[in-house]
Design a protein around this motif. Structure first.
Motif, short mmCIF file in Angstrom:
data_model
loop_
_atom_site.label_atom_id
_atom_site.label_comp_id
_atom_site.label_asym_id
_atom_site.label_seq_id
_atom_site.Cartn_x
_atom_site.Cartn_y
_atom_site.Cartn_z
N TRP A 29 0.82 -1.22 0.00
CA TRP A 29 0.00 0.00 0.00
C TRP A 29 0.85 1.27 0.00
N ARG A 30 2.01 1.22 0.68
CA ARG A 30 2.84 2.42 0.77
C ARG A 30 3.38 2.81 -0.63
N VAL A 31 3.74 1.79 -1.43
CA VAL A 31 4.21 2.08 -2.79
C VAL A 31 3.09 2.67 -3.63
N ASP A 32 1.87 2.11 -3.48
CA ASP A 32 0.73 2.65 -4.22
C ASP A 32 0.46 4.10 -3.86
N ARG A 33 0.53 4.42 -2.56
CA ARG A 33 0.28 5.82 -2.16
C ARG A 33 1.37 6.73 -2.72
N TRP A 34 2.61 6.23 -2.75
CA TRP A 34 3.71 7.04 -3.27
C TRP A 34 3.51 7.32 -4.76
N ILE A 35 3.10 6.30 -5.52
CA ILE A 35 2.84 6.49 -6.95
C ILE A 35 1.66 7.43 -7.14
N TYR A 36 0.62 7.27 -6.32
CA TYR A 36 -0.55 8.15 -6.40
C TYR A 36 -0.16 9.60 -6.15
N ASP A 37 0.67 9.82 -5.14
CA ASP A 37 1.09 11.19 -4.83
C ASP A 37 1.93 11.78 -5.96
N ALA A 299 -6.74 -7.43 -13.36
CA ALA A 299 -5.77 -6.64 -14.12
C ALA A 299 -4.34 -7.03 -13.74
N SER A 300 -4.10 -7.20 -12.42
CA SER A 300 -2.77 -7.60 -11.98
C SER A 300 -2.42 -8.99 -12.49
N LEU A 301 -3.42 -9.89 -12.49
CA LEU A 301 -3.18 -11.25 -12.97
C LEU A 301 -2.89 -11.25 -14.47
N ALA A 302 -3.59 -10.39 -15.22
CA ALA A 302 -3.32 -10.31 -16.66
C ALA A 302 -1.91 -9.81 -16.93
N THR A 329 4.37 1.47 -19.36
CA THR A 329 3.01 1.39 -19.91
C THR A 329 1.98 1.24 -18.80
N ILE A 330 2.29 0.44 -17.77
CA ILE A 330 1.37 0.26 -16.64
C ILE A 330 1.16 1.58 -15.92
N LEU A 331 2.25 2.30 -15.65
CA LEU A 331 2.13 3.58 -14.95
C LEU A 331 1.35 4.59 -15.79
N CYS A 332 1.63 4.64 -17.09
CA CYS A 332 0.89 5.56 -17.95
C CYS A 332 -0.58 5.16 -18.03
N GLY A 333 -0.85 3.84 -18.10
CA GLY A 333 -2.24 3.39 -18.12
C GLY A 333 -2.97 3.73 -16.84
N SER A 334 -2.30 3.59 -15.70
CA SER A 334 -2.90 3.98 -14.42
C SER A 334 -3.24 5.46 -14.42
N TRP A 335 -2.31 6.27 -14.96
CA TRP A 335 -2.55 7.72 -15.01
C TRP A 335 -3.71 8.06 -15.95
N HIS A 342 -11.70 8.42 -13.87
CA HIS A 342 -11.72 8.73 -12.43
C HIS A 342 -11.64 7.48 -11.57
N TYR A 343 -11.05 6.41 -12.09
CA TYR A 343 -10.79 5.21 -11.31
C TYR A 343 -9.29 5.06 -11.11
N TRP A 344 -8.89 4.69 -9.87
CA TRP A 344 -7.48 4.56 -9.53
C TRP A 344 -7.10 3.09 -9.52
N PHE A 345 -6.18 2.73 -10.44
CA PHE A 345 -5.64 1.38 -10.47
C PHE A 345 -4.30 1.38 -9.74
N ALA A 346 -4.24 0.67 -8.59
CA ALA A 346 -3.00 0.61 -7.81
C ALA A 346 -2.01 -0.30 -8.52
#
Length: 768
Positions: A29-37, A299-302, A329-335, A342-346
């Motif tokens: 979770w801490r990595v996800d929050r860091w990427i979100y920030d 999505a993570s499994l794919a 590509t994953i980071l850009c897709g999340s963004w 308006h959905y957040w993919f961790a």
């Protein structure tokens, strides 16, 4: 084969199990929050202009005294706001207890709440000892206002990123303060709330519809007004027309601070600022919510399946770049998902599984690595056979064990592999006409543990033919540094000697070319002399034309010219002066090219030089509406070692170009500064159209106008060429920097003199 059959299913099983465990445990979770920030600044937009915050700041406390204030002060504020038509008013104050000392103030505030509708007041769920209770406003207040909860949850790292759109005790849920404010104008929004459903109860506190705030761009901020300034009448009531007005505490020490991932100045937010951030998200319809858990897992499994596919498609060399590309590509897709839907993919689980697949898959290539090591010896022999030089390896006694293809070509045959053929039986060596045994040189190289090199040796091969070669002998070391033999390299330089003869011939041809170049330079000098003589010959009749035109222009009372003829004389003078200037430029260019220009180098005061030039150019600049400013911060006694006439010619050329090529109502800046400790740089900056970078290198070449020849601006394109060469003759230099559409800066550097100056006038003031 059986191992490879089960390899991919085993890898897929490990990655799938890792995905399940990490998703369920939320270990990353801490990595996800860091990427979100990190993504927040890329998605943030400026603060909404529809929100105004009225602050109880330090100035208000100084004007009205310690907090809490009497409630009739808040009543006066609401009465003032009621004069305008705000969309909604929110007071971030808890009026849960009656003011027994001033009951009339309570009544005054209740009346003001009725007058200033719609008003929103907070509900707070807090602990009273060990029990959770709801703190509500007084009933007389609550019946006139809308209520919203002001609770804020912190993430595990202590940062406030989200709010619950509904929260409360038991079955009664209150809308969040931002939602209650927004619903005053948009009640239909309450029927379909976004957010993550079914929050886990915590000590009987229920929450639902969790959304994450996008916050706003920290380079902007909401409109802020001091409480005391509003109440004093300094702010007109019309400012609040059609606005959402939030009133709250911002003075330090009065309100708890909420750390946020994105805030103005990086400081924590106060409660009213956090409410404003939530309302800002509602107004922009950009409230975010996590991707549902089941979609997050699939999505993570794919992505785990993609990592297995990558590991089978790419070699170990290209697998890390491929994984890196998929990670980006994953980071850009999340963004993009956050921005568009308006959905957040961790992404942390997907990224971990992706990179974890690399070492799991790498062991498969270990066997190939072992095989490549066994093939290294064969590869070395192939490499040796591809070398153009002859390579021979021998034992310490000179017995041949290996010859590459080039050595076999030199010898003419391959020695039998079973024979112990000594190298001296094949080659006879002469170095500087002295015979040597190659076996003796091998033993010498091994004894000294150093290579031996001999150039231009004569080798006789099998007593039949001779070659000229460079010979190298080096010890061939085995394990622990023990010499196991020697390696001999034979570089046949016969072809190289032939090439040397060809190079000598080329050298002779180049001498002929230099003679032709000298003749061309002489022709150029003759051209310069011709220009110089023609300029002198042309100036004499031209001066006569200008002189007679000036006589015609004079006012003769007896024979006055009519206006038509006076205009014609004026055009003759104008054209004659222009032609005279062109001839003078050609004469200067010819003198410079022929090396006949004389330089009168002396000490010149920088201030005098700048003053003379700006005095000459100022009338022309003013006539075209240009603003000329001079900045000379250097000491008044700064001296330049230049020719005063030529230095003035350089500056006037730059200044006149700044006038000619400037934009209407533009600006010219002249700035002087030290450069390198022993030079002064004078820069002239204009606000014209500028020059493209690829064209700047042509500016100081003769007859280059860069398209200006088709405009109404007169010139020949040799002024800057003369300027450059004059500056270099005075041990100086010129240069330019330009930005198309912004302007250009031309500069010249002059050397400093060592003696003090006697100034004829003071340093020029920058405002001319």
């Amino acid at each position: 084969m059986a191992k490879r059959r089960f390899e991919k299913p085993l890898l897929i099983s490990i990655l799938a199990l890792s995905t399940v465990l990490l998703t369920v445990s939320d270990a990353l979770w801490r990595v996800d929050r860091w990427i979100y920030d990190l993504q927040l600044p890329l998605l943030a937009s400026p603060a909404s202009p529809e929100i105004i915050i009225i602050e109880v700041d330090q100035k208000s406390l100084a004007d009205f005294g310690r907090w809490p204030w009497p409630r009739d002060i808040h009543a006066r504020l609401l009465e003032f706001l009621a004069r305008s038509k705000p969309r909604a008013i929110a007071l971030d104050f808890i009026f849960s207890e009656a003011d027994k000392s001033h009951p009339e103030a309570d009544a005054h505030l209740a009346q003001a709440l009725t007058l200033a509708r719609p008003v929103v007041l907070p509900v707070v769920v807090e602990y009273n000892g060990q029990t959770l209770v709801e703190t509500l406003p007084l009933p007389d207040y609550a019946k006139h206002v809308a209520l919203g909860h002001a609770n804020v949850d912190l993430d595990k790292d202590g940062i406030s990123r989200s709010i619950l759109l509904q929260a409360g005790l038991g079955d009664r849920l209150w809308p969040a303060m931002p939602l209650a404010i927004y619903a005053q104008q948009h009640p239909e929004f309450l029927q379909a709330l976004p957010g993550l459903r079914t929050e886990t109860p915590r000590d009987s506190l229920h929450g639902d519809f969790r959304v994450w705030l996008p916050f706003f761009d920290p380079s902007s901020d909401f409109a802020r007004l001091s409480y005391s300034e509003v109440l004093s009448g300094k702010v007109p009531a019309r400012v609040f027309d059609g606005k959402y007005v939030l009133v709250g505490l911002t003075a330090s020490g009065l309100e708890r601070e909420l750390p946020a991932p994105l805030a103005v100045g990086g400081r924590p937010m106060t409660g009213v600022e956090f409410i404003a951030a939530g309302l800002d998200g509602l107004l922009k319809q950009t409230l975010w919510q996590p991707l549902p858990g089941i979609w997050q897992f699939w999505a993570s499994l794919a992505i785990a399946g993609c990592s297995v596919w990558l590991s089978t498609r790419f070699s170990p060399r290209w697998l890390p770049p491929a994984i890196l590309a998929l990670s980006v590509t994953i980071l850009c897709g999340s963004w993009l998902l956050l921005r568009l839907s308006h959905y957040w993919f961790a992404p942390s689980v997907a990224l971990f599984v992706l990179w974890f697949s690399y070492p799991l898959r790498s062991w498969r290539h270990f066997e190939k690595l072992i095989q490549s090591l066994f093939a290294e010896r064969k590869r070395a022999f192939v490499t040796l056979n591809a070398i153009a030089d002859g390579v021979i390896t021998t034992t310490p006694d000179g017995v041949i064990d290996y010859m590459n293809a080039a050595a076999i070509d030199i010898v003419g045959h391959r020695p039998p592999s079973s024979s112990s053929l000594n190298i001296d039986r094949i080659f006879t060596l002469e170095i500087r006409d002295k015979p040597f045994a190659i076996a003796d040189l091998i033993r010498q190289s091994i004894a000294e543990n150093a290579p031996l090199k001999y150039s231009h040796c004569r080798l006789t091969v099998s007593g039949q033919h001779q070659i000229t070669a460079n010979l190298g002998i080096a010890p061939l070391l085995a394990s622990k540094g023990v010499a196991s033999g020697a390696v001999i390299s034979i570089n046949d330089i016969g072809e190289r000697m032939l090439m040397a003869k060809m190079l000598l011939q080329k050298t002779e041809e180049q001498a002929v070319m230099r003679e032709l170049i000298n003749r061309a330079e002489q022709m150029s000098l003759a051209k310069s002399q011709f220009l110089s003589q023609m300029s002198h010959e042309l100036r004499t009749p031209l001066n006569a034309v200008i002189g007679f035109a000036q006589l015609l222009q004079m006012d003769d009372p007896e024979h006055p010219l009519d206006p038509y003829h006076l205009d014609s004389v004026q055009e003759i003078l104008k054209a004659g002066q222009h032609l005279l200037g062109l001839i003078n430029e050609l004469l200067d260019l010819a003198k410079i090219e022929s090396g006949k220009i004389a330089m009168n180098i002396q000490s010149v005061a920088l201030a005098d030089l700048i003053g003379d030039c700006t005095a000459l150019i100022s009338p022309l600049a003013r006539s075209k509406g240009l603003n000329l400013a001079v900045q000379n911060p250097l000491a008044p006694d700064v001296l330049l070692q230049v020719d005063p006439k030529r230095a003035k010619q350089i500056l006037l050329n730059f200044l006149s170009n700044a006038v000619k090529y400037n934009s209407p109502q533009g600006r010219i800046d002249l700035h002087a500064q030290l450069s390198g400790g022993d030079r002064v740089r004078i820069s002239i900056t204009d606000t014209g159209q500028g020059v493209a970078e690829q064209e700047q290198k042509l500016l100081f070449q003769s007859f280059q106008r860069l398209g200006a020849e088709s405009s109404e601006i007169e010139g020949t394109g040799i002024g800057l060429a003369i300027t450059k060469q004059l500056a270099e003759l005075m041990d100086g230099g010129v240069g330019v920097s330009s930005t198309p559409g912004v302007g250009s800066t031309f500069w010249v550097e002059f050397p400093l003199a060592n003696e003090p100056a006697v100034l004829t006038h003071p340093v020029i003031d920058p405002a001319l």
